[in-house]
Design an enzyme around this catalytic site. Structure first.
Site, PDB file in Angstrom:
ATOM      1  N   THR A  18     -42.146   3.501 -29.755  1.00 55.11           N
ATOM      2  CA  THR A  18     -42.940   2.679 -28.836  1.00 55.11           C
ATOM      3  C   THR A  18     -44.406   3.109 -28.866  1.00 55.11           C
ATOM      4  OG1 THR A  18     -40.995   2.635 -27.389  1.00 55.11           O
ATOM      5  CG2 THR A  18     -43.046   1.819 -26.450  1.00 55.11           C
ATOM      6  N   SER A 123     -47.420  12.118 -24.685  1.00 51.51           N
ATOM      7  CA  SER A 123     -47.594  11.423 -23.414  1.00 51.51           C
ATOM      8  C   SER A 123     -46.912  12.143 -22.254  1.00 51.51           C
ATOM      9  CB  SER A 123     -47.070   9.990 -23.574  1.00 51.51           C
ATOM     10  OG  SER A 123     -47.360   9.246 -22.443  1.00 51.51           O
ATOM     11  N   HIS A 124     -45.947  11.491 -21.639  1.00 51.45           N
ATOM     12  CA  HIS A 124     -45.304  12.013 -20.432  1.00 51.45           C
ATOM     13  C   HIS A 124     -44.126  12.923 -20.749  1.00 51.45           C
ATOM     14  CE1 HIS A 124     -43.509   8.390 -21.907  1.00 51.45           C
ATOM     15  NE2 HIS A 124     -42.378   8.762 -21.378  1.00 51.45           N
ATOM     16  N   LYS A 136     -50.259   9.682 -32.697  1.00 47.22           N
ATOM     17  CA  LYS A 136     -50.356   8.228 -32.807  1.00 47.22           C
ATOM     18  C   LYS A 136     -51.724   7.861 -33.357  1.00 47.22           C
ATOM     19  CE  LYS A 136     -51.149   8.082 -27.810  1.00 47.22           C
ATOM     20  NZ  LYS A 136     -50.936   7.448 -26.530  1.00 47.22           N
ATOM     21  N   ASP A 287     -50.373  11.406 -16.212  1.00 47.05           N
ATOM     22  CA  ASP A 287     -49.387  12.015 -17.114  1.00 47.05           C
ATOM     23  C   ASP A 287     -50.068  12.915 -18.138  1.00 47.05           C
ATOM     24  OD1 ASP A 287     -50.513  10.059 -18.759  1.00 47.05           O
ATOM     25  OD2 ASP A 287     -48.653   9.763 -19.866  1.00 47.05           O
ATOM     26  N   ASP A 289     -51.219  12.713 -21.191  1.00 48.52           N
ATOM     27  CA  ASP A 289     -52.424  12.279 -21.902  1.00 48.52           C
ATOM     28  C   ASP A 289     -53.319  11.389 -21.047  1.00 48.52           C
ATOM     29  OD1 ASP A 289     -50.487  10.307 -22.000  1.00 48.52           O
ATOM     30  OD2 ASP A 289     -51.142   9.522 -23.930  1.00 48.52           O
ATOM     31  N   ASP A 291     -53.030   8.567 -19.526  1.00 49.58           N
ATOM     32  CA  ASP A 291     -53.088   7.102 -19.539  1.00 49.58           C
ATOM     33  C   ASP A 291     -52.229   6.486 -18.434  1.00 49.58           C
ATOM     34  OD1 ASP A 291     -50.712   7.773 -20.793  1.00 49.58           O
ATOM     35  OD2 ASP A 291     -50.988   6.432 -22.510  1.00 49.58           O
ATOM     36  N   ARG A 292     -51.305   7.260 -17.858  1.00 50.08           N
ATOM     37  CA  ARG A 292     -50.488   6.731 -16.769  1.00 50.08           C
ATOM     38  C   ARG A 292     -51.062   7.138 -15.417  1.00 50.08           C
ATOM     39  NH1 ARG A 292     -44.085   6.976 -18.145  1.00 50.08           N
ATOM     40  NH2 ARG A 292     -44.251   6.065 -20.228  1.00 50.08           N
ATOM     41  N   GLU A 373     -47.850  -2.163 -17.002  1.00 44.86           N
ATOM     42  CA  GLU A 373     -46.433  -1.948 -17.248  1.00 44.86           C
ATOM     43  C   GLU A 373     -45.835  -1.256 -16.033  1.00 44.86           C
ATOM     44  OE1 GLU A 373     -45.020  -1.306 -21.449  1.00 44.86           O
ATOM     45  OE2 GLU A 373     -46.709   0.075 -21.377  1.00 44.86           O
ATOM     46  N   GLU A 374     -44.532  -1.492 -15.851  1.00 47.32           N
ATOM     47  CA  GLU A 374     -43.829  -0.871 -14.724  1.00 47.32           C
ATOM     48  C   GLU A 374     -43.813   0.648 -14.829  1.00 47.32           C
ATOM     49  OE1 GLU A 374     -40.915   0.827 -15.634  1.00 47.32           O
ATOM     50  OE2 GLU A 374     -41.218   0.122 -17.675  1.00 47.32           O
ATOM     51  N   SER A 375     -44.038   1.166 -16.040  1.00 46.04           N
ATOM     52  CA  SER A 375     -43.913   2.593 -16.308  1.00 46.04           C
ATOM     53  C   SER A 375     -45.199   3.341 -15.942  1.00 46.04           C
ATOM     54  CB  SER A 375     -43.557   2.802 -17.772  1.00 46.04           C
ATOM     55  OG  SER A 375     -44.453   2.086 -18.604  1.00 46.04           O
ATOM     56  N   LYS A 386     -53.789   2.005 -21.757  1.00 45.58           N
ATOM     57  CA  LYS A 386     -53.726   2.121 -20.309  1.00 45.58           C
ATOM     58  C   LYS A 386     -54.557   3.325 -19.901  1.00 45.58           C
ATOM     59  CE  LYS A 386     -49.133   4.163 -20.689  1.00 45.58           C
ATOM     60  NZ  LYS A 386     -48.175   3.621 -21.648  1.00 45.58           N
TER      61      LYS A 386
HETATM   62  C1  G1P Z   1     -42.079   4.074 -22.274  1.00 47.71           C
HETATM   63  C2  G1P Z   1     -42.372   3.016 -21.247  1.00 47.71           C
HETATM   64  C3  G1P Z   1     -43.350   2.014 -21.797  1.00 47.71           C
HETATM   65  C4  G1P Z   1     -44.609   2.724 -22.269  1.00 47.71           C
HETATM   66  C5  G1P Z   1     -44.250   3.839 -23.236  1.00 47.71           C
HETATM   67  C6  G1P Z   1     -45.461   4.677 -23.612  1.00 47.71           C
HETATM   68  O1  G1P Z   1     -41.508   3.500 -23.430  1.00 47.71           O
HETATM   69  O2  G1P Z   1     -41.190   2.375 -20.828  1.00 47.71           O
HETATM   70  O3  G1P Z   1     -43.646   1.053 -20.813  1.00 47.71           O
HETATM   71  O4  G1P Z   1     -45.491   1.837 -22.886  1.00 47.71           O
HETATM   72  O5  G1P Z   1     -43.288   4.704 -22.644  1.00 47.71           O
HETATM   73  O6  G1P Z   1     -46.070   5.270 -22.500  1.00 47.71           O
HETATM   74  P1  G1P Z   1     -39.917   3.493 -23.706  1.00 47.71           P
HETATM   75  O7  G1P Z   1     -39.466   4.918 -23.646  1.00 47.71           O
HETATM   76  O8  G1P Z   1     -39.300   2.695 -22.597  1.00 47.71           O
HETATM   77  O9  G1P Z   1     -39.758   2.845 -25.045  1.00 47.71           O
HETATM   78 ZN    ZN Z   2     -49.165   8.773 -21.576  1.00 49.59          ZN
END
Ligand code: G1P
Ligand code: ZN
Length: 553
Positions: A18, A123-124, A136, A287, A289, A291-292, A373-375, A386
């Site tokens: 992703t 990321s997270h 990335k 988070d 990096d 972005d969240r 995004e919901e995340s 983001k």
């Molecule tokens: C998850 C989140 C998605 C976000 C991505 C990167 O991806 O659900 O919204 O863009 O992290 O931060 P997923 O693990 O669901 O593929």
């Molecule tokens: Zn992130």
């Protein structure tokens, strides 16, 4: 110092997910693992031909490089610089100490007209020697590379046999200014400066300074990750927020043991502070990096889907958006709260697959201004990622402009537009074959589900979400199984594309409630009947042996 040709062999599993290539640190530390991926990237960027002849497209070009400071960040920076120097890159803009947040990379790529940027982050996901690492690539629009490019890089990782790499000693990542590595310039830049200018162009900094002068208090939890230096510099040093407003502000290689995923489950310390009797006016977390973002009021957590809807509704209060929005976009599993605002304002509203890369074309084509995004991700056309701190500044600006608290703003919003109750349940570390079988069976059952009644609701449509990009016509299939009910409720299943251990099943539940008298029901209670439908249809518990999700947010 000389350019070396080093023979290598391919590694399985270097297909980006992703958001880039994400693996355990131990996987990345295998000899040549990172090198292979980066060489493949450079080969593709050079314009390699079908015979494997490298092109010249990297010559004279500038790349941006930086990461979230997690374990292996500094070593990976050195490796990438030596590969870049040997592959003809003219210049690298490197964040000081190897540090750049994801939105800052995007900002630097755009402001400095670079060819692209390399972000070192998972990321997270947790960090440290036992944690995760990631890489990335962002293109010249500042946004995540599209699937055509990531697939080409993956294909190249599978066939390449040679690395080109300088054997020069490591450079010093700390002093600002230009150093030479072979023929390549490495300019160490202040990681915050470009980003700060972008923020200055969007928000009324005087208004925000005024807010803090009135005694407004906040707690921003950077979770020992890369957002710390940005938040401290901008909120405390430039805008005059009280010293100590930003906590856990120094990026640590293992995030101090915290899981830098800003949700109420992982950011419990922030939630505790925001529910204490002397809670600050506003709370937020970012988070790994940066972005969240998670936005928290006193005793009140904002759902990311609602955050996007509120931002859309109030955007004209922010100088950068005072002329209105071109349109908005949300990922498919994100709640439809923003759709209601878009409809009321007459704005185009797009529904894209999960992952920020799907917003890039819409932003570049000028079709949307805000995305979410919901995340815990929201952002706008100012960059192509983001952006956690941007969201924090947005919410602070809303409070400064209206004089209203987070809770009042959200509850007023619900009164006007109704409330989209929303939750996500994650079932983590499931055996991959179990998760795949669950999805296969679910897909097979879809035609039979249409028209079926579950309690008060009937399934109006059931499908596997497919997306045709309105700008370039590219098609993305299998983006999540959806059960769409006649009252607008939704149950969605998809497998994560960012996890590094087994499979993670994500279950997204949503229903709409128009009646303000029913807006104060606890979220999990409000959605319990939909969770039961999901269980009935997919048999999550029976298949995984998990009686409850690992995380519900
Ligand atoms: C998850 C989140 C998605 C976000 C991505 C990167 O991806 O659900 O919204 O863009 O992290 O931060 P997923 O693990 O669901 O593929
Ligand atoms: Zn992130």
């Amino acid at each position: 110092m000389a350019i070396q040709s080093i023979s290598t062999h391919s590694f399985a599993g270097q297909r980006p997910g992703t958001s880039g290539l994400r693996k355990k640190v131990t996987v990345f530390m295998q000899p040549n693992y990172l090198e292979n991926f980066v060489q493949a990237l450079f080969d593709v960027l050079s314009g390699i031909d079908a015979e494997g002849q490298r092109g010249t497209a990297l010559q004279g070009q500038t790349l941006v490089l930086g990461g979230d400071g997690r374990y292996h960040n500094r070593a990976a920076v050195q490796t990438i610089l030596k590969l870049a120097a040997a592959n003809g890159v003219a210049k690298v803009l490197l964040g000081q100490g190897g540090i750049l947040s994801t939105p800052a990379v995007s900002a630097v790529v755009r402001r400095r007209a670079a060819l692209g940027g390399i972000v070192l982050s998972a990321s997270h996901n947790p960090g440290g020697a036992e944690g995760d690492f990631g890489i990335k690539y962002n293109a010249n629009n500042g946004g995540p590379a599209n699937e055509t490019l990531t697939e080409a890089v993956y294909a190249r990782t599978q066939v390449l046999t040679e690395l080109r790499m300088s054997d020069a000693p490591d450079i010093n990542l700390n002093p600002l200014g230009v150093q030479m590595l072979e023929q390549m310039q490495v300019e160490v830049i202040d990681p915050v400066a470009d980003y700060l200018e972008v923020m200055r162009s969007l928000f009324d900094f005087d208004q925000l300074r005024g807010l803090f002068q009135t005694g407004f208090t906040l707690r921003v939890d950077a979770m020992n990750a890369v957002g710390g230096p940005y938040a401290k510099a901008i909120l405390e040093d430039v805008l005059g927020a009280p010293a100590g407003s930003v906590v856990n502000a120094v990026p640590l290689e293992d995030f101090g043991g915290l899981h830098p995923d800003p949700n109420p489950v992982n950011a419990t310390d922030l939630i505790d502070h925001m529910s204490a009797p002397n809670a600050p006016d506003f709370g937020a977390a970012m988070d790994g990096d940066a972005d969240r973002n998670m936005v928290v009021g006193r005793n009140f957590v904002v759902s990311p889907s609602d955050s996007l809807a509120l931002m859309t509704a109030h955007a004209k209060l922010i100088p950068g958006y005072r002329h209105g929005l071109l349109g908005v976009a949300r990922s498919m599993p994100t709640s439809a709260a923003v759709d209601r605002v878009a409809k009321a304002l007459g704005l185009p509203c797009f529904e894209t697959p999960t992952g920020w890369k799907f917003f890039g074309n819409l932003l570049d084509a000028g079709q949307v201004t805000l995305c979410g995004e919901e995340s815990y991700g929201t952002g706008s056309s100012h960059v192509r990622e983001k952006d956690g701190l941007w969201a924090i500044l947005f919410w602070l600006s809303l409070q400064a402009a209206t004089g209203k608290s987070v809770q009042t703003l959200v509850q007023e919003h619900w009164r006007i537009y109704g409330r989209n109750y929303y939750t996500r349940h994650d079932y983590e570390a499931i055996a991959v074959d179990v998760a795949n079988a669950l999805m296969v069976d679910l897909r097979a059952s879809l035609p039979g589900l249409v028209g079926q009644r579950f309690g008060q609701r009937t399934v109006a449509a059931a499908d596997d979400f497919a997306y045709t990009d309105p700008v370039d016509g590219s098609i993305s299939n299998h983006q999540g199984v959806r059960l769409l009910f006649d009252d607008g409720a939704r149950v969605i299943f998809r497998l994560s594309g960012t996890g590094t251990e087994g499979a993670t099943l994500r279950l997204y539940l949503e229903r709409y409630e128009a009646n303000p008298a029913l807006h104060a029901v606890p979220v999990q209670t409000a959605l319990a009947d939909l969770a039961a439908v999901a269980e009935q249809v997919a048999g999550i518990c029976a298949r995984t042996g998990m009686a409850a999700p690992s995380v519900a947010t």
